[in-house]
Design a protein around this motif. Structure first.
Motif, PDB file in Angstrom:
ATOM      1  N   THR A 242      45.822  44.740  33.951  1.00  0.00           N
ATOM      2  CA  THR A 242      45.784  43.698  32.930  1.00  0.00           C
ATOM      3  C   THR A 242      44.346  43.324  32.588  1.00  0.00           C
ATOM      4  O   THR A 242      43.974  43.211  31.416  1.00  0.00           O
ATOM      5  N   SER A 243      43.542  43.134  33.625  1.00  0.00           N
ATOM      6  CA  SER A 243      42.143  42.789  33.393  1.00  0.00           C
ATOM      7  C   SER A 243      41.402  43.918  32.693  1.00  0.00           C
ATOM      8  O   SER A 243      40.499  43.685  31.898  1.00  0.00           O
ATOM      9  N   TYR A 244      41.829  45.122  32.983  1.00  0.00           N
ATOM     10  CA  TYR A 244      41.229  46.282  32.319  1.00  0.00           C
ATOM     11  C   TYR A 244      41.504  46.226  30.820  1.00  0.00           C
ATOM     12  O   TYR A 244      40.596  46.354  30.008  1.00  0.00           O
ATOM     13  N   GLU A 245      42.758  45.980  30.470  1.00  0.00           N
ATOM     14  CA  GLU A 245      43.136  45.935  29.058  1.00  0.00           C
ATOM     15  C   GLU A 245      42.393  44.826  28.315  1.00  0.00           C
ATOM     16  O   GLU A 245      41.909  45.029  27.212  1.00  0.00           O
ATOM     17  N   ASP A 246      42.333  43.657  28.942  1.00  0.00           N
ATOM     18  CA  ASP A 246      41.761  42.493  28.262  1.00  0.00           C
ATOM     19  C   ASP A 246      40.289  42.254  28.576  1.00  0.00           C
ATOM     20  O   ASP A 246      39.719  41.258  28.148  1.00  0.00           O
ATOM     21  N   CYS A 247      39.682  43.152  29.362  1.00  0.00           N
ATOM     22  CA  CYS A 247      38.271  43.008  29.756  1.00  0.00           C
ATOM     23  C   CYS A 247      37.993  41.676  30.437  1.00  0.00           C
ATOM     24  O   CYS A 247      37.074  40.938  30.078  1.00  0.00           O
ATOM     25  N   ILE A 248      38.829  41.354  31.392  1.00  0.00           N
ATOM     26  CA  ILE A 248      38.613  40.140  32.173  1.00  0.00           C
ATOM     27  C   ILE A 248      37.941  40.539  33.479  1.00  0.00           C
ATOM     28  O   ILE A 248      38.427  41.393  34.211  1.00  0.00           O
ATOM     29  N   MET A 249      36.809  39.899  33.730  1.00  0.00           N
ATOM     30  CA  MET A 249      36.102  40.211  34.969  1.00  0.00           C
ATOM     31  C   MET A 249      36.805  39.536  36.127  1.00  0.00           C
ATOM     32  O   MET A 249      36.819  38.323  36.251  1.00  0.00           O
ATOM     33  N   GLU A 250      37.410  40.349  36.931  1.00  0.00           N
ATOM     34  CA  GLU A 250      38.219  39.863  38.059  1.00  0.00           C
ATOM     35  C   GLU A 250      37.562  40.389  39.333  1.00  0.00           C
ATOM     36  O   GLU A 250      37.965  41.409  39.871  1.00  0.00           O
ATOM     37  N   PRO A 251      36.490  39.724  39.775  1.00  0.00           N
ATOM     38  CA  PRO A 251      35.647  40.352  40.796  1.00  0.00           C
ATOM     39  C   PRO A 251      36.234  40.386  42.195  1.00  0.00           C
ATOM     40  O   PRO A 251      35.620  40.933  43.088  1.00  0.00           O
ATOM     41  N   ASN A 252      37.427  39.834  42.361  1.00  0.00           N
ATOM     42  CA  ASN A 252      37.969  39.836  43.728  1.00  0.00           C
ATOM     43  C   ASN A 252      38.339  41.226  44.244  1.00  0.00           C
ATOM     44  O   ASN A 252      38.563  41.416  45.420  1.00  0.00           O
ATOM     45  N   LEU A 253      38.403  42.192  43.341  1.00  0.00           N
ATOM     46  CA  LEU A 253      38.639  43.565  43.804  1.00  0.00           C
ATOM     47  C   LEU A 253      37.330  44.286  44.110  1.00  0.00           C
ATOM     48  O   LEU A 253      37.328  45.433  44.519  1.00  0.00           O
ATOM     49  N   GLY A 254      36.224  43.635  43.867  1.00  0.00           N
ATOM     50  CA  GLY A 254      34.948  44.233  44.249  1.00  0.00           C
ATOM     51  C   GLY A 254      33.999  44.447  43.086  1.00  0.00           C
ATOM     52  O   GLY A 254      34.419  44.885  42.022  1.00  0.00           O
ATOM     53  N   VAL A 255      32.751  44.081  43.298  1.00  0.00           N
ATOM     54  CA  VAL A 255      31.702  44.322  42.310  1.00  0.00           C
ATOM     55  C   VAL A 255      30.642  45.202  42.963  1.00  0.00           C
ATOM     56  O   VAL A 255      30.207  44.932  44.079  1.00  0.00           O
ATOM     57  N   LEU A 256      30.271  46.235  42.274  1.00  0.00           N
ATOM     58  CA  LEU A 256      29.203  47.107  42.753  1.00  0.00           C
ATOM     59  C   LEU A 256      28.043  46.988  41.792  1.00  0.00           C
ATOM     60  O   LEU A 256      28.243  46.911  40.578  1.00  0.00           O
ATOM     61  N   GLN A 257      26.837  46.943  42.318  1.00  0.00           N
ATOM     62  CA  GLN A 257      25.701  46.754  41.423  1.00  0.00           C
ATOM     63  C   GLN A 257      24.417  47.388  41.926  1.00  0.00           C
ATOM     64  O   GLN A 257      23.330  46.912  41.636  1.00  0.00           O
ATOM     65  N   SER A 258      24.538  48.490  42.656  1.00  0.00           N
ATOM     66  CA  SER A 258      23.330  49.130  43.180  1.00  0.00           C
ATOM     67  C   SER A 258      22.651  50.017  42.142  1.00  0.00           C
ATOM     68  O   SER A 258      21.506  50.395  42.302  1.00  0.00           O
ATOM     69  N   GLY A 259      23.387  50.363  41.070  1.00  0.00           N
ATOM     70  CA  GLY A 259      22.834  51.297  40.092  1.00  0.00           C
ATOM     71  C   GLY A 259      23.194  52.743  40.405  1.00  0.00           C
ATOM     72  O   GLY A 259      23.065  53.624  39.567  1.00  0.00           O
ATOM     73  N   ASN A 260      23.637  52.953  41.643  1.00  0.00           N
ATOM     74  CA  ASN A 260      24.073  54.298  42.035  1.00  0.00           C
ATOM     75  C   ASN A 260      25.184  54.132  43.069  1.00  0.00           C
ATOM     76  O   ASN A 260      24.965  54.243  44.262  1.00  0.00           O
ATOM     77  N   ASP A 261      26.364  53.821  42.560  1.00  0.00           N
ATOM     78  CA  ASP A 261      27.469  53.467  43.437  1.00  0.00           C
ATOM     79  C   ASP A 261      28.429  54.632  43.626  1.00  0.00           C
ATOM     80  O   ASP A 261      28.883  55.219  42.650  1.00  0.00           O
TER      81      ASP A 261
END
Ligand SMILES: [Cu+2]
Length: 125
Positions: free
Chosen positions: A74-93
């Motif tokens: 659902t969040s994918y379809e509506d572009c809702i940032m739902e960070p409880n499944l994990g955020v990666l931000q190293s630039g090379n994940d």
């Protein structure tokens, strides 16, 4: 007799290579050379590729510009940032896929997701 040995030999080689490929897994560079950026079409990128348990997804991007947020459908379809499944931000994940099923990733920066920076894949056994 010779013929039988030949078949046996090929059977061994075939089984060996099969088990090798399933244990090693494949590495997929998301977006190929373009990387994880705003404008490649990731639906197009994923088309015709197969993803299996044990494969690795590599998200490569400029760390200050993007991130990788794992979301639900659902969040994918509506572009809702739902960070409880994990955020990666190293630039090379690197993400090694552990389970069969659908996976969804979006970029959580500004309106990048709405501009198409989103990827969904189906993981096969
Ligand atoms: Cu982005």
């Amino acid at each position: 007799m010779l013929k039988v040995n030949y078949y046996y030999f090929f059977f061994i080689v075939f089984t060996a290579s099969l088990s090798l490929s399933t244990t090693r897994g494949e590495t997929h560079l998301v977006g190929d050379d373009e990387g994880w950026t705003q404008f490649p079409n990731f639906t197009y990128w994923a088309k015709g590729k197969s993803f299996h348990v044990g494969d690795t997804l590599v998200f490569s991007y400029a760390q200050e510009l993007h991130n990788v947020v794992q979301v639900n459908g659902t969040s994918y379809e509506d572009c809702i940032m739902e960070p409880n499944l994990g955020v990666l931000q190293s630039g090379n994940d690197s993400i090694t896929v552990a389970e069969v099923g659908q996976l969804w990733y979006i970029c959580g920066v500004e309106d990048h997701c709405k501009n198409g920076q989103k990827l969904t894949i189906e993981v096969l056994p």
